[in-house]
Write an enzyme that holds these catalytic residues in place. Structure first.
Site, short mmCIF file in Angstrom:
data_model
loop_
_atom_site.label_atom_id
_atom_site.label_comp_id
_atom_site.label_asym_id
_atom_site.label_seq_id
_atom_site.Cartn_x
_atom_site.Cartn_y
_atom_site.Cartn_z
N LYS A 117 -64.67 -40.09 -18.07
CA LYS A 117 -63.47 -39.96 -17.24
C LYS A 117 -62.26 -39.49 -18.05
O LYS A 117 -61.34 -38.90 -17.50
CB LYS A 117 -63.13 -41.29 -16.57
CG LYS A 117 -64.25 -41.98 -15.82
CD LYS A 117 -64.64 -41.27 -14.54
CE LYS A 117 -65.39 -42.12 -13.55
NZ LYS A 117 -66.72 -42.58 -13.98
C1 LIG Z 1 -67.93 -42.59 -13.25
C2 LIG Z 1 -69.17 -42.72 -14.03
C3 LIG Z 1 -70.39 -42.19 -13.59
C4 LIG Z 1 -70.53 -41.52 -12.25
O1 LIG Z 1 -69.82 -40.31 -12.20
P1 LIG Z 1 -69.49 -39.63 -10.80
O2 LIG Z 1 -68.60 -38.50 -11.11
O3 LIG Z 1 -68.79 -40.70 -9.99
O4 LIG Z 1 -70.77 -39.24 -10.18
C5 LIG Z 1 -71.49 -42.29 -14.41
N1 LIG Z 1 -71.42 -42.90 -15.60
C6 LIG Z 1 -70.28 -43.44 -16.06
C7 LIG Z 1 -70.27 -44.13 -17.37
C8 LIG Z 1 -69.11 -43.36 -15.30
O5 LIG Z 1 -67.97 -43.89 -15.76
#
Ligand SMILES: *Cc1c(COP(=O)(O)O)cnc(C)c1O
Length: 502
Positions: A117
């Protein structure tokens, strides 16, 4: 540069500029903003792009989507967001780890909060404050976030102390890891607010959506020179930066000699809200040589069923798993994919989303389902399979991975076994294993119950052979600054109280 405008997936609003779409977060008709067209790169242009470093590549790709931003401004923002070593602790930003069997981990967790993120949320505050200038909006921006663990912290770090913004994060009381919880409740900054909600992620997300849709509240905010925006992946400003690393990962494979430029790769992504894998799909549409997109779910396998059958049905048991950031039954970004696959028939999208809201399920038509199946493979990993995969990768490849990444690898392995497709694969490694100490160490057969979180960090460091990220080691000495807890029905009132407009 061609002007890139944004439309709603539900077709109910006028086309607007990128800055406006980023500033608003979600369209007035409830849909998601999406570029009117997806830019394309020719193989010749790609050859050039693949020689760029991360910063230059990001600037180039983003300038195609964010055409009303000045590209020298974009370049400055990108440099600030992905600065090494202050922001990202690897000079390649998203480096690659090599596993056996032509499997390559794209490590997306070298940013300040140790999950992918950060790639989006280190940049979004820059894009958002610039957007306010571009649209001449003088309101203070109130960022509202519902988080399954990683978004909240990444958004808090991105927006902390950013002038002209407040950030309010809701996280489900049950269902984030201890490190994730500590990261959030110790958050510093003069504009940060963190609240835990009784319920699961979908409760928190629905609560936030409801607040966004509350006209009365919006009115009240506007009277106080405030305006909401979103840092969830429904905001285009979060999705666009995620497209970049798929191009970059591909270029690293070329540089390492793992593939030749032009060769196809598969991409496997552990998926929750469908944001990260949608970015990979968009990269493919832009010309990146990608064969199959592998959508990996955990026990909350609503997307697996959807890809197999074209039927999306959220009426099912919700599981709290060791990959909490994927514990999601409403994958918001799927709406953008449906829009792309229904030939711009926004009426279909509108109907499906309406059925989802009313009855919790919808069935897309056969042609749309077939088209999706050609591009995507859907699979899921049970808890036992996830744990076994963490152990297997450690034993066979001496690599330590987090549970989300393990889901990605497990589903990829299933795909390869089923299909016999041996195309090299980039697997999105979405979080640092250190965020999920007890799950990872437990999977490796270590005693974890009752052991202090910081001892676990040290234990894992010994096994991993790389250092505990500084931001996690520091948590031990940080004071808890946020203690508020609320019921899901109270979220709106809590926001009013925080903003002092009750
Ligand atoms: C947010 C997240 C996901 C999922 O990603 P999306 O974009 O919501 O599909 C997978 N793994 C981790 C560690 C995350 O923080």
């Amino acid at each position: 540069m061609i002007q890139m405008d944004y439309v709603s997936t539900r077709g109910g609003v006028e086309a607007i500029k990128a800055s406006e779409a980023i500033r608003l977060g979600i369209a007035g008709d409830g849909g998601l903003f999406t570029p009117q067209e997806i830019p394309q790169y020719s193989p010749q242009e790609l050859q050039v792009l693949f020689r760029y470093n991360y910063h230059d590549l990001a600037t180039q790709i983003l300038s195609r989507f964010l055409s009303d931003y000045d590209s020298s401004d974009l370049q400055k923002m990108v440099r600030a967001a992905y600065f090494y070593p202050d922001k990202f602790d690897d000079p390649e930003v998203t480096p690659i780890r090599i596993l056996s069997g032509k499997r390559y981990l794209l490590d997306l967790w070298h940013g300040p909060t140790c999950a992918f993120k950060d790639l989006a949320l280190q940049l979004l505050p820059h894009l958002m404050t610039k957007a306010s200038q571009l649209v001449n909006d003088h309101n203070e921006i109130v960022i509202l976030v519902a988080t399954s663990g990683d978004t909240g912290k990444a958004a808090l770090e991105g927006f902390k102390n950013v002038p002209g913004t407040q950030i309010v994060v809701f996280f489900p009381e049950q269902g984030v890891s201890e490190i994730q919880r500590l990261q959030m409740v110790t958050q510093e900054g003069n504009n940060t607010h963190v609240v835990s909600v009784h319920g699961n992620f979908d409760d928190a997300q629905s609560g936030v959506k409801q607040i966004f849709g509350d006209q009365g509240l919006a009115e009240k905010l506007s009277q106080n020179n405030l305006a909401f925006s979103s840092a969830n992946s429904i905001n285009w400003g979060r999705l666009a930066p995620q497209i970049v690393y798929y191009f970059y990962g591909y270029s690293l494979l070329c540089r390492k000699g793992a593939i030749q430029t032009g060769d196809k790769v598969n991409i496997a992504v552990p998926t929750g809200n469908f944001g990260n894998i949608l970015a990979a799909y968009i990269a493919k549409r832009m010309g990146l040589p990608v064969h199959k997109l592998i959508c990996a779910s955990n026990a909350n396998n609503v997307l697996t069923d959807f890809i197999k059958s074209g039927c999306y049905d959220r009426n099912r048991k919700f599981y709290t798993t060791i990959s909490p950031s994927m514990d999601i039954l409403i994958s918001s970004n799927l709406e953008r994919l449906l829009y792309y696959f229904s030939e711009g028939e926004s009426q279909w999208v509108k109907d499906w989303m309406n059925q989802l809201k009313v009855s919790g399920c919808y069935q897309v038509n056969g042609l749309t389902a077939e088209k999706i199946k050609q591009q995507f493979y859907g699979g899921y990993a049970s808890e036992a399979q996830t744990i076994a995969q963490i152990r297997k990768v450690y034993q066979e490849d001496q690599a330590i991975i987090d549970p989300h990444t393990a889901v990605g690898i497990e589903v990829y392995d299933q795909y390869r076994k089923e299909s016999g497709d041996l195309t090299p694969v980039l697997i999105a490694s979405t979080a640092s294993p250190f965020k999920f100490n007890s799950s990872v160490l437990g999977a490796l057969g270590e005693q974890v119950t009752g052991v202090n979180e910081f001892l676990l960090l040290e234990k894992l460091e010994k096994k991993a052979g790389f250092k505990i990220p500084a931001s996690l080691a520091e948590l031990a000495g940080k004071a808890v600054r946020h203690r508020e807890v609320c019921q899901k029905e109270e979220m709106g009132a809590v926001v009013e109280k925080i903003l002092g407009i009750k």
